[in-house]
Design a protein around this motif. Structure first.
Motif, PDB file in Angstrom:
ATOM      1  N   VAL A  59       0.860  -1.239  -0.148  1.00 30.00           N
ATOM      2  CA  VAL A  59       0.092  -0.166  -0.071  1.00 30.00           C
ATOM      3  C   VAL A  59       0.849   1.217   0.016  1.00 30.00           C
ATOM      4  O   VAL A  59       2.005   1.270   0.401  1.00 30.00           O
ATOM      5  CB  VAL A  59      -1.246  -0.069   1.233  1.00 30.00           C
ATOM      6  N   TRP A  60       0.275   2.225  -0.561  1.00 31.78           N
ATOM      7  CA  TRP A  60       0.957   3.718  -0.658  1.00 31.78           C
ATOM      8  C   TRP A  60       1.134   4.285   0.830  1.00 31.78           C
ATOM      9  O   TRP A  60      -0.087   4.311   1.294  1.00 31.78           O
ATOM     10  CB  TRP A  60       0.415   4.553  -1.715  1.00 31.78           C
ATOM     11  N   ALA A  61       2.123   4.709   1.191  1.00 32.92           N
ATOM     12  CA  ALA A  61       2.142   5.296   2.601  1.00 32.92           C
ATOM     13  C   ALA A  61       3.127   6.683   2.423  1.00 32.92           C
ATOM     14  O   ALA A  61       4.176   6.344   1.680  1.00 32.92           O
ATOM     15  CB  ALA A  61       2.233   4.488   3.886  1.00 32.92           C
ATOM     16  N   ILE A  62       2.922   7.515   3.376  1.00 34.48           N
ATOM     17  CA  ILE A  62       3.746   8.618   3.587  1.00 34.48           C
ATOM     18  C   ILE A  62       5.098   8.203   4.352  1.00 34.48           C
ATOM     19  O   ILE A  62       4.827   7.885   5.489  1.00 34.48           O
ATOM     20  CB  ILE A  62       3.061   9.848   4.017  1.00 34.48           C
ATOM     21  N   PRO A  75       5.816  21.688   3.121  1.00 33.23           N
ATOM     22  CA  PRO A  75       6.618  20.325   2.781  1.00 33.23           C
ATOM     23  C   PRO A  75       5.909  19.544   1.971  1.00 33.23           C
ATOM     24  O   PRO A  75       4.710  19.517   2.051  1.00 33.23           O
ATOM     25  CB  PRO A  75       7.107  19.552   4.254  1.00 33.23           C
ATOM     26  N   ARG A  76       6.454  18.569   1.036  1.00 32.01           N
ATOM     27  CA  ARG A  76       5.866  17.720   0.360  1.00 32.01           C
ATOM     28  C   ARG A  76       6.008  16.224   0.925  1.00 32.01           C
ATOM     29  O   ARG A  76       7.024  15.933   1.331  1.00 32.01           O
ATOM     30  CB  ARG A  76       6.474  17.843  -1.071  1.00 32.01           C
ATOM     31  N   PRO A  77       4.887  15.471   0.571  1.00 39.14           N
ATOM     32  CA  PRO A  77       4.854  14.273   1.072  1.00 39.14           C
ATOM     33  C   PRO A  77       5.994  13.408   0.188  1.00 39.14           C
ATOM     34  O   PRO A  77       5.688  13.313  -0.961  1.00 39.14           O
ATOM     35  CB  PRO A  77       3.597  13.761   1.369  1.00 39.14           C
ATOM     36  N   HIS A  78       6.606  12.474   0.726  1.00 41.31           N
ATOM     37  CA  HIS A  78       7.148  11.183  -0.026  1.00 41.31           C
ATOM     38  C   HIS A  78       6.774   9.963   0.071  1.00 41.31           C
ATOM     39  O   HIS A  78       6.416   9.697   1.188  1.00 41.31           O
ATOM     40  CB  HIS A  78       8.819  11.294   0.261  1.00 41.31           C
ATOM     41  N   TYR A  79       5.992   9.555  -0.961  1.00 39.70           N
ATOM     42  CA  TYR A  79       5.454   8.191  -0.881  1.00 39.70           C
ATOM     43  C   TYR A  79       6.234   7.068  -1.205  1.00 39.70           C
ATOM     44  O   TYR A  79       7.240   7.131  -2.131  1.00 39.70           O
ATOM     45  CB  TYR A  79       4.216   8.083  -1.639  1.00 39.70           C
ATOM     46  N   CYS A  80       5.823   5.867  -0.494  1.00 38.14           N
ATOM     47  CA  CYS A  80       6.537   4.628  -0.623  1.00 38.14           C
ATOM     48  C   CYS A  80       5.695   3.383  -0.550  1.00 38.14           C
ATOM     49  O   CYS A  80       4.614   3.977   0.104  1.00 38.14           O
ATOM     50  CB  CYS A  80       7.957   4.433   0.152  1.00 38.14           C
ATOM     51  N   LEU A  81       5.972   2.391  -0.972  1.00 46.15           N
ATOM     52  CA  LEU A  81       5.193   1.047  -0.837  1.00 46.15           C
ATOM     53  C   LEU A  81       5.427   0.392   0.515  1.00 46.15           C
ATOM     54  O   LEU A  81       6.822   0.097   0.689  1.00 46.15           O
ATOM     55  CB  LEU A  81       5.314   0.036  -1.913  1.00 46.15           C
ATOM     56  N   GLU A  82       4.519   0.115   1.472  1.00 48.79           N
ATOM     57  CA  GLU A  82       4.975  -0.682   2.512  1.00 48.79           C
ATOM     58  C   GLU A  82       3.798  -1.903   2.546  1.00 48.79           C
ATOM     59  O   GLU A  82       2.831  -1.579   2.028  1.00 48.79           O
ATOM     60  CB  GLU A  82       4.627   0.278   3.881  1.00 48.79           C
ATOM     61  N   ASP A  83       4.194  -2.832   3.295  1.00 48.93           N
ATOM     62  CA  ASP A  83       3.638  -3.998   3.234  1.00 48.93           C
ATOM     63  C   ASP A  83       2.219  -3.846   4.283  1.00 48.93           C
ATOM     64  O   ASP A  83       2.667  -3.290   5.502  1.00 48.93           O
ATOM     65  CB  ASP A  83       4.247  -5.062   3.580  1.00 48.93           C
TER      66      ASP A  83
END
Length: 130
Positions: A59-62, A75-83
Motif C-alpha cells: 500500500v502507498w504510505a507517506i 513540505p511535500r510528502p514522499h510516498y513509498c510502498l509498505e506491506d
C-alpha cells in the motif's frame, strides 16, 4: 492487534503473584483443550468452521516529508510502498461425524487434565500460600 494483546498479557503476567503464575502454568494445557472444545461445539452448532489466514499486500504510505519546492511553500510528502497485512476469515465445510469424534476425544482428555490440574493447583497453593 496481536502486539497489543501480547503486551497486555505480559503486563498481567508481571503483576501475577507466584501462586497465580504457578496455577497458570499448571492449567495451560487444560485451557487449550477447553478452547478447542468450545471451537468444535461452535462448529457443530453452525454446521461449518472458520479458517483464518493472512494476506500481505503493498500500500502507498507517506514515508517522509520533502522540503518545500519553493521558498515559503509547504513540505511535500514522499510516498513509498509498505506491506500491509490483513487477516481474512472464511467459512469452511466440516465433516460432522469427524468433529463429534474429536469432541469425544477432547472431553476425555479434558477429564484427565482436570484431575492432573487439581493436584498441581493444590501443590501450587501449598508451595506459594497467600
Amino acid at each position: 492487534m496481536r502486539r497489543a494483546a501480547l503486551a497486555l498479557l505480559l503486563l498481567v503476567a508481571a503483576c501475577a503473584t507466584p501462586q497465580e503464575r504457578c496455577i497458570q502454568t499448571a492449567t495451560r494445557e487444560l485451557r487449550t483443550v477447553n478452547e478447542l472444545i468450545a471451537e468444535i461445539e461452535g462448529n457443530l452448532a453452525r454446521g461449518y468452521a472458520y479458517q483464518t489466514y493472512e494476506i500481505t499486500r503493498p500500500v502507498w504510505a507517506i514515508c517522509d516529508w520533502l522540503p518545500p519546492a519553493k521558498e515559503g511553500g509547504r513540505p511535500r510528502p514522499h510516498y513509498c510502498l509498505e506491506d500491509e497485512t490483513e487477516t481474512i476469515r472464511r467459512r469452511v465445510a466440516i465433516v460432522p461425524d469427524l468433529e463429534r469424534r474429536k469432541l469425544v476425544a477432547l472431553r476425555e482428555k479434558q477429564a484427565e487434565l482436570t484431575r492432573i490440574a487439581a493436584a498441581e493447583i493444590a501443590a501450587c497453593k501449598a508451595k506459594y500460600p497467600e
